[in-house]
Scaffold this motif. Sequence first.
Motif, PDB file in Angstrom:
ATOM      1  N   ALA A  73     -23.399  11.250  61.974  1.00 49.28           N
ATOM      2  CA  ALA A  73     -23.883  12.570  61.592  1.00 49.28           C
ATOM      3  C   ALA A  73     -22.680  13.425  61.233  1.00 49.28           C
ATOM      4  CB  ALA A  73     -24.670  13.213  62.733  1.00 49.28           C
ATOM      5  N   TYR A  74     -22.783  14.125  60.115  1.00 53.80           N
ATOM      6  CA  TYR A  74     -21.730  15.037  59.651  1.00 53.80           C
ATOM      7  C   TYR A  74     -22.314  16.434  59.481  1.00 53.80           C
ATOM      8  CZ  TYR A  74     -18.734  11.064  58.215  1.00 53.80           C
ATOM      9  OH  TYR A  74     -17.945   9.936  58.173  1.00 53.80           O
ATOM     10  N   LEU A  75     -21.444  17.428  59.598  1.00 56.20           N
ATOM     11  CA  LEU A  75     -21.796  18.818  59.332  1.00 56.20           C
ATOM     12  C   LEU A  75     -20.871  19.349  58.253  1.00 56.20           C
ATOM     13  CD1 LEU A  75     -23.118  21.625  60.029  1.00 56.20           C
ATOM     14  CD2 LEU A  75     -21.292  21.890  61.735  1.00 56.20           C
ATOM     15  N   LEU A  76     -21.459  19.900  57.191  1.00 59.89           N
ATOM     16  CA  LEU A  76     -20.696  20.607  56.164  1.00 59.89           C
ATOM     17  C   LEU A  76     -20.972  22.099  56.331  1.00 59.89           C
ATOM     18  CD1 LEU A  76     -18.902  20.100  53.545  1.00 59.89           C
ATOM     19  CD2 LEU A  76     -21.017  20.612  52.285  1.00 59.89           C
ATOM     20  N   ARG A  77     -19.928  22.846  56.669  1.00 58.44           N
ATOM     21  CA  ARG A  77     -20.061  24.295  56.858  1.00 58.44           C
ATOM     22  C   ARG A  77     -18.969  25.005  56.064  1.00 58.44           C
ATOM     23  NH1 ARG A  77     -20.468  26.421  62.838  1.00 58.44           N
ATOM     24  NH2 ARG A  77     -22.667  25.854  62.456  1.00 58.44           N
ATOM     25  N   ASP A  78     -19.389  25.913  55.218  1.00 59.42           N
ATOM     26  CA  ASP A  78     -18.440  26.668  54.392  1.00 59.42           C
ATOM     27  C   ASP A  78     -17.490  25.742  53.640  1.00 59.42           C
ATOM     28  OD1 ASP A  78     -19.566  29.033  55.346  1.00 59.42           O
ATOM     29  OD2 ASP A  78     -18.192  29.116  57.046  1.00 59.42           O
ATOM     30  N   GLY A  79     -18.032  24.608  53.190  1.00 55.72           N
ATOM     31  CA  GLY A  79     -17.255  23.671  52.396  1.00 55.72           C
ATOM     32  C   GLY A  79     -16.396  22.706  53.173  1.00 55.72           C
ATOM     33  N   THR A  80     -16.386  22.815  54.509  1.00 62.87           N
ATOM     34  CA  THR A  80     -15.552  21.958  55.347  1.00 62.87           C
ATOM     35  C   THR A  80     -16.417  20.943  56.083  1.00 62.87           C
ATOM     36  OG1 THR A  80     -13.909  23.707  55.657  1.00 62.87           O
ATOM     37  CG2 THR A  80     -13.892  21.896  57.241  1.00 62.87           C
ATOM     38  N   GLY A 138     -27.574  27.719  56.111  1.00 61.76           N
ATOM     39  CA  GLY A 138     -26.469  27.516  55.181  1.00 61.76           C
ATOM     40  C   GLY A 138     -25.662  26.272  55.477  1.00 61.76           C
ATOM     41  N   ASP A 139     -25.790  25.750  56.712  1.00 59.17           N
ATOM     42  CA  ASP A 139     -25.130  24.492  57.045  1.00 59.17           C
ATOM     43  C   ASP A 139     -25.846  23.332  56.343  1.00 59.17           C
ATOM     44  OD1 ASP A 139     -23.359  25.782  58.712  1.00 59.17           O
ATOM     45  OD2 ASP A 139     -24.379  25.222  60.569  1.00 59.17           O
ATOM     46  N   ARG A 140     -25.095  22.263  56.112  1.00 66.59           N
ATOM     47  CA  ARG A 140     -25.680  21.033  55.582  1.00 66.59           C
ATOM     48  C   ARG A 140     -25.334  19.887  56.515  1.00 66.59           C
ATOM     49  NH1 ARG A 140     -25.634  19.404  49.304  1.00 66.59           N
ATOM     50  NH2 ARG A 140     -27.496  20.725  49.440  1.00 66.59           N
ATOM     51  N   LEU A 141     -26.331  19.067  56.837  1.00 71.76           N
ATOM     52  CA  LEU A 141     -26.143  17.897  57.688  1.00 71.76           C
ATOM     53  C   LEU A 141     -26.293  16.628  56.867  1.00 71.76           C
ATOM     54  CD1 LEU A 141     -28.377  19.028  60.696  1.00 71.76           C
ATOM     55  CD2 LEU A 141     -25.877  19.046  60.627  1.00 71.76           C
ATOM     56  N   LEU A 142     -25.539  15.613  57.232  1.00 75.64           N
ATOM     57  CA  LEU A 142     -25.693  14.279  56.669  1.00 75.64           C
ATOM     58  C   LEU A 142     -25.873  13.292  57.800  1.00 75.64           C
ATOM     59  CD1 LEU A 142     -25.455  12.042  54.448  1.00 75.64           C
ATOM     60  CD2 LEU A 142     -22.978  12.087  54.867  1.00 75.64           C
ATOM     61  N   ILE A 164     -17.071  12.013  50.644  1.00 74.82           N
ATOM     62  CA  ILE A 164     -18.344  12.473  51.197  1.00 74.82           C
ATOM     63  C   ILE A 164     -18.427  13.994  51.139  1.00 74.82           C
ATOM     64  CG2 ILE A 164     -19.698  12.654  53.330  1.00 74.82           C
ATOM     65  CD1 ILE A 164     -18.751   9.817  54.028  1.00 74.82           C
ATOM     66  N   ALA A 165     -17.358  14.671  51.537  1.00 74.73           N
ATOM     67  CA  ALA A 165     -17.341  16.142  51.501  1.00 74.73           C
ATOM     68  C   ALA A 165     -17.518  16.656  50.085  1.00 74.73           C
ATOM     69  CB  ALA A 165     -16.031  16.652  52.093  1.00 74.73           C
ATOM     70  N   GLU A 166     -16.846  16.017  49.131  1.00 75.12           N
ATOM     71  CA  GLU A 166     -16.955  16.432  47.734  1.00 75.12           C
ATOM     72  C   GLU A 166     -18.387  16.343  47.240  1.00 75.12           C
ATOM     73  OE1 GLU A 166     -15.135  15.086  43.358  1.00 75.12           O
ATOM     74  OE2 GLU A 166     -14.817  13.840  45.131  1.00 75.12           O
ATOM     75  N   VAL A 167     -19.041  15.233  47.542  1.00 72.64           N
ATOM     76  CA  VAL A 167     -20.412  15.030  47.063  1.00 72.64           C
ATOM     77  C   VAL A 167     -21.382  15.968  47.773  1.00 72.64           C
ATOM     78  CG1 VAL A 167     -22.305  13.373  46.876  1.00 72.64           C
ATOM     79  CG2 VAL A 167     -19.950  12.643  46.428  1.00 72.64           C
TER      80      VAL A 167
END
Length: 267
Positions: free
Chosen positions: A117-124, A180-184, A199-202
């Motif tokens: 599981a990943y979290l993308l927050r504010d582009g990070t 606003g967060d995104r999870l993968l 992964i972050a880029e996509v």
Amino acid sequence: MLRFSGAGVSDVGRVRPHNEDSAFHGPFVAVVADGVGGAAAGEVASATAAYVVAATALARFGDDPVEVLVRAIEDAHECLRAGVAADEELAGMATTLTAVASDGTRVALAHVGDSRAYLLRDGTLSQISYDHTYVQHLVDTGQLDPADRFGHPWGNVVLRSLDAGPDRSFDVTDLEVRPGDRLLLCSDGLTDLVRDDRIAEVLRLTDPHSAAAVLTQSALLAGGKDNITAVVLDVVDGPLVVGDGRLLGALAEIGNVVDPAAVRLVR
């Protein structure tokens, strides 16, 4: 009300004869499970675990999400035991499991194995699950630089999984998220072949389905040596919505699921 809006893709890859990954995603629960490589009936283990966890979370919406996921995984474990008790050819089946559930206010994360599981927050991007693998053990004990995890030859050695044995250890925790967060949620068929920076880029793509599809394509272009599953979820604050969700991978074949009513055989 905190809920998920997203999409998922599950692909057999370029090498495996069939898909042993299973996934489900809906407004309040999402699951990725990956039948452990080399084990018997991986597609049965993953589909059963994903089905039971998703169904339990849907049935108990509004309850404490940590308690819901704990109970759901315990029930999934009993279903796997029941499956083996009923059919000895299923002996040895096992699966990873990564899941998130929301009660509309809180979100919880459950995890066992090497799906992530990943979290993308504010582009990070940050990894929010812990790999139950031998390679992670080497990192934890100072025998391996974290930068050398990717592509390690022992990367497929999983130390913990969900199976029909007596051990049912897994991680469940509250997850701090905000709109606003995104999870993968993804299987190692993605992360073994695609680095975190890609992964972050996509994941910065606006559309969740496009992100899931491009991540899958990235793994295919890198060789597609395993089944690939990616579920991309945007955390949103919105009204209660009606809808169960979408089944992916081996879970789309209902015959792969051990009948939950069979748990009475082992309880």
